[in-house]
Write an enzyme that holds these catalytic residues in place. Structure first.
Site, PDB file in Angstrom:
ATOM      1  N   SER A 177       0.834  -1.201   0.000  1.00  0.00           N
ATOM      2  CA  SER A 177       0.000   0.000   0.000  1.00  0.00           C
ATOM      3  C   SER A 177       0.868   1.250   0.000  1.00  0.00           C
ATOM      4  CB  SER A 177      -0.855  -0.019   1.270  1.00  0.00           C
ATOM      5  OG  SER A 177      -1.406   1.252   1.529  1.00  0.00           O
TER       6      SER A 177
ATOM      7  N   TYR B 233      -0.580  -0.178  10.206  1.00  0.00           N
ATOM      8  CA  TYR B 233      -0.872  -0.850   8.938  1.00  0.00           C
ATOM      9  C   TYR B 233       0.264  -0.617   7.931  1.00  0.00           C
ATOM     10  CZ  TYR B 233      -3.320  -1.653   4.461  1.00  0.00           C
ATOM     11  OH  TYR B 233      -3.678  -2.082   3.215  1.00  0.00           O
TER      12      TYR B 233
ATOM     13  N   LYS C  67       2.771  -3.453   6.336  1.00  0.00           N
ATOM     14  CA  LYS C  67       2.929  -3.647   4.893  1.00  0.00           C
ATOM     15  C   LYS C  67       4.401  -3.474   4.492  1.00  0.00           C
ATOM     16  CE  LYS C  67      -1.243  -4.594   3.336  1.00  0.00           C
ATOM     17  NZ  LYS C  67      -1.500  -5.937   2.759  1.00  0.00           N
TER      18      LYS C  67
END
Lengths: 325, 325
Positions: free
Chosen positions: A123, A147, A151
């Site tokens: 992402s 997050y 990632k």
């Protein structure tokens, strides 16, 4: 060719499986079987090949080994706890997004004579402000969410496991997917899709930020295209830097609105209600706005070139070609 | 002030503890106690404060919690499997360098009302070729070794845990430490120190690469200085980007040799024997040569400004001021 889609019940996973079912082939080879895995039951479409579904939690030790036991040729790893939840539940985010990913990678690593193509969705959340005007391919990852950190760690594992020959990984950093189908949600990014999706459906939408806010978008159709291209790309051409920022379209909210006006008229635009929200404005100000994705472009990844195109794709793929009056 | 040094039996750990013992203070505050932890028994020096030693493996579940149970004010986490071993033993590298680090970070996270300064030693091995002429602070981490990947993951965890308020972390990417004291070893980088250390001790040294090879060096004394500065730095000034490339000195092997000539004469230089090794030449060609460590420099980290200074530090700190005839 046997394909495994982990995260097969999610929005992108469903669309990927639908396209594979429609085409019956991947990279010119016939698909003989597909396995759709998720923590909730995937609902596979009709397809010219058998589709198995499997429901389990990859972060449970042993489960990843069971999922890859029959050696799928291509693995799409799309499963993740989303940004907001990973921020709200620290343990769950690391358990699913880091441990689940590592279990999968290790399960493949520990199988003899098995080096599948493994496509991992990363992402643009691996990047954290401040940024240059357009973020180049060699810009560092300093995520400002758990997050994003998870990632970025997945990317490092993917590159190292690939370098060691355990599998043949490609990581793709998806832009914000727009227009995201479905109901409005509470994600801070939700309005980017909401201001298009709701007016096209005859509903009002809230715009919580100024029209100057710029962001990086690609359609769900492009996201599926990235996955397919990543699955079939020549790994030799990619070299050791296995994680790629996907192409996208940098547009301001104002440009989104003007595109909506061109496609659907003033009446649709009038359904966008301004309700400035300083909290959302602040969150969004830390997000990437624009990239220079040279490597991915050279490697043949393609996204939309206008926001009108993104809107038309939504109307075609989600609304059966019809706009609310 | 209670200080915990994890990796206290290693070269840098020992030198750090020696300096703390000599000064009796850290950041102006008296040290009341120090704990030296390692997998082999640390041998602490005489000190004006008690030094406990503790031998255990942080990658064993529960051990990290025991090590931090009495809430040291500052934690130095220097422990790691080195590059060559992490490459040779994949499982051990990830177990010690990733899981051990994560266990430590989680042990601190799970303690209520405890946010120590935690200094983590990362490495320039987080970077992988090709590079620009001088690597800027915002250059991306694409490691080409498992060790580099593990250190880069440690950096991401450190930044995220710090952002979440679980501790107050600073990660420092150490240059190659030169002149490394002790016996020659088989590390591919060993010759950078060997071509100085052995001649100064009256021994022959092997030079396996060309004199044009450039690399990034700092003395063991500087490495300890970085650690002390990182432990006492104002975290507010650092902001969310918690991992810093340390300053160093970019010199070619030829410049190293000329510095040796100035400090120790032609006789010392004559003890360097050329024995080109294409394998080592190739490994070294993938390593960083030069950085532009602006942030660390602005934050007050300081390294040597000439290679002669690096040699003189070795003679002072390791040879009691005496060069072999």
């Amino acid at each position: 060719m046997h394909i495994l889609v982990i995260g097969g019940a999610g929005m992108v996973g469903r669309k990927l499986i639908e396209r594979l079912a429609r085409e019956g082939r991947l990279g010119g080879k016939p698909i003989t079987r597909l396995t759709a895995h998720d923590v909730v039951p995937p609902k596979p479409p009709q397809a010219p090949f058998p589709i198995d579904t499997r429901v389990s939690d990859l972060s449970v030790p042993g489960e990843a080994a069971a999922v890859v036991a029959d050696k799928p040729d291509v693995i799409f790893h799309l499963a993740a706890i989303v940004s907001g939840e990973a921020e709200a539940d620290f343990d769950k985010g690391y358990r699913i997004n880091l441990d689940g990913t590592r279990h999968l990678f290790d399960a493949v690593r520990l199988m003899e004579g098995y080096t599948p193509r493994l496509v991992f969705t990363s992402s643009i959340a691996v990047f954290g402000a401040p940024f240059p005007d357009a973020i180049p391919d060699e810009f560092f990852a300093t995520p400002l969410t758990s997050y994003g950190a998870q990632k970025a760690i997945g990317e490092l594992l993917l590159a190292d496991y690939t370098r060691r020959g355990f599998f043949d990984g490609i990581g793709i950093r998806l832009p914000t997917i727009c227009v995201r189908p479905g109901l409005p949600n509470k994600a801070a990014s939700g309005f980017f899709s909401g201001i298009i999706r709701e007016p096209l459906a005859g509903q009002d939408a809230i715009l919580p930020v100024s029209e100057e806010v710029m962001h990086w978008h690609a359609s769900p159709r492009s996201a599926v295209g990235f996955l397919i291209h990543a699955a079939t790309l020549d790994g030799e051409k990619v070299g050791p830097r296995r994680n790629l920022t996907m192409p996208g379209l940098a547009v301001t909210v104002g440009e989104q609105i003007e595109a909506l006006r061109k496609v659907a008229g003033d009446k649709a635009v009038a359904r966008i209600k301004r309700a400035p929200d300083p909290v959302i404005e602040k969150i969004v100000s830390g997000w990437p706005r624009k990239f220079e994705p040279r490597r991915a472009t050279e490697l043949g990844f393609v996204a939309e070139s206008s926001f009108e195109e993104i809107i038309r794709i939504h109307i075609e793929d989600e609304l059966g070609g019809k706009i609310a009056d």
